[in-house]
Scaffold this active site. Structure first.
Site, mmCIF file in Angstrom:
data_model
loop_
_atom_site.group_PDB
_atom_site.id
_atom_site.type_symbol
_atom_site.label_atom_id
_atom_site.label_comp_id
_atom_site.label_asym_id
_atom_site.label_seq_id
_atom_site.Cartn_x
_atom_site.Cartn_y
_atom_site.Cartn_z
ATOM 1 C CE LYS A 166 -5.339 2.354 7.675
ATOM 2 N NZ LYS A 166 -4.808 3.310 6.620
ATOM 3 N NE ARG B 129 0.693 8.206 5.720
ATOM 4 C CZ ARG B 129 1.045 7.647 7.004
ATOM 5 N NH1 ARG B 129 1.987 7.639 7.345
ATOM 6 N NH2 ARG B 129 -0.171 7.031 7.600
ATOM 7 C CD GLU C 215 -2.226 1.312 2.944
ATOM 8 O OE1 GLU C 215 -2.452 2.617 3.467
ATOM 9 O OE2 GLU C 215 -2.658 0.147 3.395
#
Length: 327
Positions: free
Chosen positions: A129, A45, A41
């Site tokens: 999640k 960012r 993943e």
């Protein structure tokens, strides 16, 4: 279940990558795959996220690549355009989740409360999640939620590492764990791909936790099985446990009442999760006898034999708690 989710479940860990230099994305992805974790993943960012996803998608087809920390609809478009096979958000933003669904994406939204989980379920999702996992109640909270939300599965991320991941994976509703402990920033910066591979292998070993649980001995008849089992029971002060086809001496040996698999007998290898063990061993070139597969009420494998004998012994994998129940 979606094939991508099945793959994530079999792998057991989704490495979470924050990368500043897209040129390092492909060797990093290959290091993960060599270590037994062919999934990643890549978080939005950094400015290198989109290109990193694109490079991995094009050059490492064996790696299931997704995009994380997706906060906007624009990032959804960028991630999908780069080749991301799934989208992960840190929190539950209904607009972003609906948009990802409208694009046909596999989206795993971030949740930490029952209310957010119910909103996700209301949009037709059954995998979410759980973030930040440790700070939001940890594995104990998920095990408590598993009762009322018995159709929901979780991908917990946040504060998870090799030491505590099996607390989460022991919950049947946990699909896999997300984490970045095996891809430390200094290792990426130093291009220490072998170091990353080693940490991945360590995590895989911890997930599988292989142990010999008993040795099966092929006896010529019931009388010989009873005699050998009785001897083991007396020598090692373990219970003598007869059943219809064999006699166990505790969990040390199983004396079969007649010819069975293997020239000499069989070795039972216990593991925390048989399906994950099968996935990893198939990657290492082993084949399995599908006719021997046994599953529980939820479809999880509890026992399966390898096709090949090793040293005159048949080998089977077994979920360790299943063996205890059988005894």
């Amino acid at each position: 279940m979606d094939k991508r989710l099945e793959q994530i479940s079999k792998i057991g860990i989704v490495p979470v990558i924050e990368i500043d230099d897209a040129k390092k994305a492909v060797p990093l992805a290959r290091a993960l795959a060599f270590g037994g974790l062919p999934a990643a993943e890549v978080t939005f960012r950094t400015a290198a996220a989109e290109e990193s996803i694109s490079r991995i998608s094009q050059e490492c087809p064996e790696v299931l690549i997704g995009a994380g920390t997706v906060l906007t609809c624009q990032q959804v478009d960028k991630a999908l355009g780069a080749g991301a096979k799934f989208i992960v958000t840190p929190g539950f933003n209904p607009d972003v989740v609906r948009y990802a669904i409208s694009k046909g994406a596999l989206v795993i939204p971030g949740t930490s409360t029952p209310g957010e989980m119910e909103q996700a379920m209301g949009l037709g999702l059954n995998v979410v999640k759980f973030f930040p996992a440790e700070q939001s109640g940890g594995a104990a909270k998920l095990k408590a939620l598993a009762g009322p939300y018995n159709s929901l599965k979780w991908l917990p991320t946040g504060g998870i590492n090799t030491a505590n991941m099996n607390e989460y994976l022991s919950c049947g509703r946990v699909l896999a764990c997300g984490g970045s402990w095996m891809i430390k920033q200094e290792l990426i910066q130093n291009e220490d791909w072998s170091g990353i591979t080693a940490l991945c292998k360590e995590a895989v070993r911890a997930i599988l936790d292989f142990k010999v649980v008993h040795v099966g001995i092929n006896c010529k008849d019931a009388a010989e099985a009873e005699q050998i089992a009785s001897l083991f029971s007396r020598l090692f002060d373990v219970p003598y446990l007869p059943n219809e086809t064999a006699v166990f001496a505790g969990s040390l040996v199983e004396c079969i009442k007649g010819p069975y698999l293997g020239v000499h007998g069989h070795i039972a290898i216990g593991t925390r999760n048989v399906d994950r063990a099968v996935y990893q061993l198939e990657k290492r070139g082993m084949a399995f006898d599908e006719t021997s597969r046994k599953v529980d009420c939820e479809g999880h494998t509890t026992l399966i034999y390898l096709k090949e004998e090793i040293g005159g012994f048949a080998l089977h994998l077994v979920k360790r708690q299943t063996l205890v129940q059988a005894l």
